[in-house]
Design a protein around this motif. Structure first.
Motif, PDB file in Angstrom:
ATOM      1  N   ILE A 197      33.061 -18.608  56.156  1.00 49.44           N
ATOM      2  CA  ILE A 197      34.225 -17.768  56.479  1.00 49.44           C
ATOM      3  C   ILE A 197      35.487 -18.435  55.912  1.00 49.44           C
ATOM      4  CG2 ILE A 197      35.658 -16.913  58.368  1.00 49.44           C
ATOM      5  CD1 ILE A 197      33.086 -16.521  59.989  1.00 49.44           C
ATOM      6  N   PHE A 198      35.566 -19.711  56.072  1.00 46.74           N
ATOM      7  CA  PHE A 198      36.737 -20.446  55.559  1.00 46.74           C
ATOM      8  C   PHE A 198      36.826 -20.298  54.051  1.00 46.74           C
ATOM      9  CE2 PHE A 198      38.588 -24.400  53.906  1.00 46.74           C
ATOM     10  CZ  PHE A 198      39.871 -24.295  54.434  1.00 46.74           C
ATOM     11  N   ALA A 208      35.506 -17.920  52.253  1.00 48.01           N
ATOM     12  CA  ALA A 208      35.779 -16.512  51.968  1.00 48.01           C
ATOM     13  C   ALA A 208      37.254 -16.217  52.153  1.00 48.01           C
ATOM     14  CB  ALA A 208      34.922 -15.616  52.862  1.00 48.01           C
ATOM     15  N   VAL A 209      37.857 -16.729  53.216  1.00 48.99           N
ATOM     16  CA  VAL A 209      39.289 -16.512  53.460  1.00 48.99           C
ATOM     17  C   VAL A 209      40.094 -17.161  52.342  1.00 48.99           C
ATOM     18  CG1 VAL A 209      41.186 -17.096  55.011  1.00 48.99           C
ATOM     19  CG2 VAL A 209      39.068 -16.197  55.937  1.00 48.99           C
ATOM     20  N   ILE A 210      39.714 -18.341  51.939  1.00 48.43           N
ATOM     21  CA  ILE A 210      40.421 -19.031  50.866  1.00 48.43           C
ATOM     22  C   ILE A 210      40.301 -18.240  49.582  1.00 48.43           C
ATOM     23  CG2 ILE A 210      40.336 -21.086  49.407  1.00 48.43           C
ATOM     24  CD1 ILE A 210      39.893 -22.730  51.850  1.00 48.43           C
ATOM     25  N   TYR A 245      39.664 -14.971  49.377  1.00 51.87           N
ATOM     26  CA  TYR A 245      40.358 -13.713  49.585  1.00 51.87           C
ATOM     27  C   TYR A 245      41.864 -13.908  49.417  1.00 51.87           C
ATOM     28  CZ  TYR A 245      42.115  -9.520  51.827  1.00 51.87           C
ATOM     29  OH  TYR A 245      42.797  -8.356  52.093  1.00 51.87           O
ATOM     30  N   MET A 246      42.371 -15.013  49.860  1.00 54.14           N
ATOM     31  CA  MET A 246      43.794 -15.307  49.779  1.00 54.14           C
ATOM     32  C   MET A 246      44.166 -15.850  48.397  1.00 54.14           C
ATOM     33  SD  MET A 246      45.002 -14.635  52.821  1.00 54.14           S
ATOM     34  CE  MET A 246      46.466 -15.518  53.087  1.00 54.14           C
ATOM     35  N   LYS A 247      43.191 -16.010  47.535  1.00 52.08           N
ATOM     36  CA  LYS A 247      43.369 -16.485  46.169  1.00 52.08           C
ATOM     37  C   LYS A 247      44.024 -17.879  46.141  1.00 52.08           C
ATOM     38  CE  LYS A 247      43.599 -11.882  44.338  1.00 52.08           C
ATOM     39  NZ  LYS A 247      44.296 -10.903  43.552  1.00 52.08           N
TER      40      LYS A 247
END
Length: 159
Positions: free
Chosen positions: A13-14, A16-18, A20-22
């Motif tokens: 998840i971490f 993926a968030v990173i 996603y946030m580019k």
């Protein structure tokens, strides 16, 4: 489900968030910007170094020119001093020679004056002695004639 699984899920998840946030793009942009800034600073430093080397070369050239000019000035001053010394020596020698010649002339004139004065005194004494001698031996008329004749002879010899 154990803690390892949840740690794996949290990690995914971490990540993926990173993603996603580019964040990797932002880090990449940040690193690229920093690399560009460092490259620009290096380029500016290189330009400043080249300018400094050019200035150093110019100052060294100017220093060499100034040293050459100073050496030329010193050489000219030495030459002028030598000329002044030789000119002063020549003038001094000429002055001494003129003064010596003048002193010799004065000495010569003083000798002539002394000789003339001695002659004049000798003539006066001889005339006086002759007058006294003749006065005792000759009468006054013959004495006057003899004195005049002697005086004319002495005057003719002096002239």
């Amino acid at each position: 489900m154990d803690a390892t699984f949840w740690a794996l899920v949290a990690l995914i998840i971490f990540v993926a968030v990173i993603l996603y946030m580019k964040v990797p793009g932002m880090i990449s942009k940040s690193l690229d910007a920093r690399a560009d800034r460092i490259r620009n600073e290096l380029e500016e430093a290189r330009k400043l170094r080249e300018e400094a080397q050019q200035l150093l070369a110019e100052f060294q050239r100017k220093r060499k020119e100034a040293e050459k000019d100073a050496a030329d000035i010193v050489e000219a001053a030495k030459h002028e001093a030598e000329l002044l010394v030789s000119e002063a020596k020549t003038k001094t020698e000429e002055y001494v020679a003129r003064r010596a010649a003048l002193a010799e002339q004065k000495i010569s004139q003083a000798e002539r004056d002394a000789i003339n004065e001695v002659r004049s005194s000798a003539v006066d004494l001889a005339v006086e002695a002759a007058r006294t001698l003749l006065a005792s031996k000759v009468d006054s008329k013959a004495d006057a004639d003899l004195f005049k004749a002697s005086l004319q002879q002495v005057k003719s010899k002096l002239n």
